[in-house]
Design an enzyme around this catalytic site. Structure first.
Site, short mmCIF file in Angstrom:
data_model
loop_
_atom_site.label_atom_id
_atom_site.label_comp_id
_atom_site.label_asym_id
_atom_site.label_seq_id
_atom_site.Cartn_x
_atom_site.Cartn_y
_atom_site.Cartn_z
N HIS A 159 33.88 37.06 54.14
CA HIS A 159 35.01 36.15 53.65
C HIS A 159 35.38 35.59 55.07
CE1 HIS A 159 38.61 34.88 53.04
NE2 HIS A 159 39.39 35.43 53.50
N HIS A 178 37.57 31.76 57.12
CA HIS A 178 38.47 30.77 56.76
C HIS A 178 37.81 29.57 57.42
CE1 HIS A 178 42.15 33.78 57.13
NE2 HIS A 178 41.23 34.18 55.78
N GLU A 202 41.07 43.00 52.22
CA GLU A 202 40.47 42.53 51.27
C GLU A 202 39.58 43.35 50.38
OE1 GLU A 202 41.66 40.03 49.80
OE2 GLU A 202 42.68 38.53 51.49
N HIS A 238 42.54 28.58 51.38
CA HIS A 238 42.23 30.17 51.98
C HIS A 238 41.01 30.08 52.90
CE1 HIS A 238 43.43 34.63 52.13
NE2 HIS A 238 42.08 34.38 52.78
O1 2HA Z 1 41.72 39.67 56.72
O2 2HA Z 1 41.18 36.94 55.84
O3 2HA Z 1 42.49 37.02 53.50
C1 2HA Z 1 42.57 38.57 56.77
C2 2HA Z 1 42.09 37.79 55.87
C3 2HA Z 1 42.88 37.79 54.64
ZN ZN Z 2 41.30 35.41 54.40
#
Ligand code: 2HA
Ligand code: ZN
Length: 286
Positions: free
Chosen positions: A142, A144, A118, A213
């Site tokens: 970022h 999840h 990313e 996501h």
């Molecule tokens: O790095 O989260 O969006 C793995 C992820 C891709």
């Molecule tokens: Zn991701």
């Protein structure tokens, strides 16, 4: 100090990776973290840089205001859970070239590898957030986050709807993210298109949800960025539980718009008026 691992900024970066793992946000290689280094932090780390820098690698995106910057980044395909055990094989420091369109590795990923998949989104987000915060923002993170992801299956993909739901799910939310949270519709991750779409949100918000996501946040330092991620995810958790527990799927009562205004006044925080004044056609999404 005889290793880069004793440098404070590297220690703090590793700590943040572990904190996210402890929250359950980083299954397998999920999530990534980048930090735009201060010149004095680059100086501290430089002694430990590789004797020969890696080759320049074009990114497919470009930013004038990031020419010559240095970033700490997680490695593509690397597990955040392994960062604290072997930082040298799971994270790296990259330098950006004078064209602002390529990176090269100066330290880390000793067994091979490249910065996070990313990186185009992180890089472009850094460019936007550096500009709109006069250089203050340095972290893009970022993760999840499961409850935020769950809500993207239920709520319309609109910044105003998500922000109102999150603000109304815990009293201090509107103080932590008074500007609101953006929403990016589902897109293939990892490329320039999702990077550009995320940047459009990051012009106005310091957080952007990726439908189905996860979540991107920015901040001036690790604590603030992590705290923003944590607060948004916790609000999404409360909203999910409340909606699931209600026989109608709709909460019986919520923090009202007047309550939100009162919190803003009491804490001296200016809430996003577009969000405050937004009226949904669907009464479910207060
Ligand atoms: O790095 O989260 O969006 C793995 C992820 C891709
Ligand atoms: Zn991701």
């Amino acid at each position: 100090m005889n290793s880069i691992l004793g440098v404070k900024i590297i220690e703090d970066y590793i700590q943040m990776c572990s904190d996210g793992v402890r929250q359950g946000w980083h299954e397998r290689n999920g999530g990534n973290l980048t930090y735009r280094m201060r010149p004095e932090e680059v100086d501290e780390c430089e002694t430990y840089f590789d004797a020969v820098p890696g080759p320049w690698v074009p990114m497919g995106v470009q930013a004038d205001n990031l020419k010559g910057e240095y970033f700490i980044s997680t490695g593509s395909g690397k597990f955040l859970a392994n960062v604290h055990q072997e930082p040298q094989n799971n994270i790296c420091i990259v330098e950006i070239n004078e064209g602002g369109d390529s990176w090269r590795i100066r330290w880390g990923l000793e067994n091979g590898g490249v910065p996070t998949s990313e990186f185009p989104t992180h890089f472009m987000n850094h460019s936007v957030r550096k500009r709109v915060t006069d250089g203050e923002n340095r972290v893009i993170y970022h993760a999840h986050t499961p409850y935020v992801i769950a809500l993207t299956y239920v709520l319309p993909h609109k910044a105003e709807v998500f922000t109102r739901m999150l603000w109304k799910s815990a009293t201090e939310c509107c103080v932590v993210f008074p500007g609101g949270v953006g929403v990016v519709p589902w897109m293939v991750p990892g490329g320039a298109e999702i990077a550009r779409a995320t940047c459009r949100e990051m012009e106005h918000y310091d957080a952007a949800i990726w439908a189905f996501h996860g979540l991107f946040v920015s901040g001036p330092d690790f604590d603030t960025a992590f705290g923003l991620m944590h607060t948004i995810e916790k609000a999404a958790q409360i909203a999910s539980i409340a909606m699931s527990a209600s026989p109608t799927g709709k909460p019986a009562q919520v923090i009202t718009d007047d309550n939100l205004r009162a919190i803003g006044e009491a804490f001296g925080v200016k809430l996003n008026e577009d969000v405050l004044n937004y009226k949904s056609d669907d009464p479910l999404y207060c």
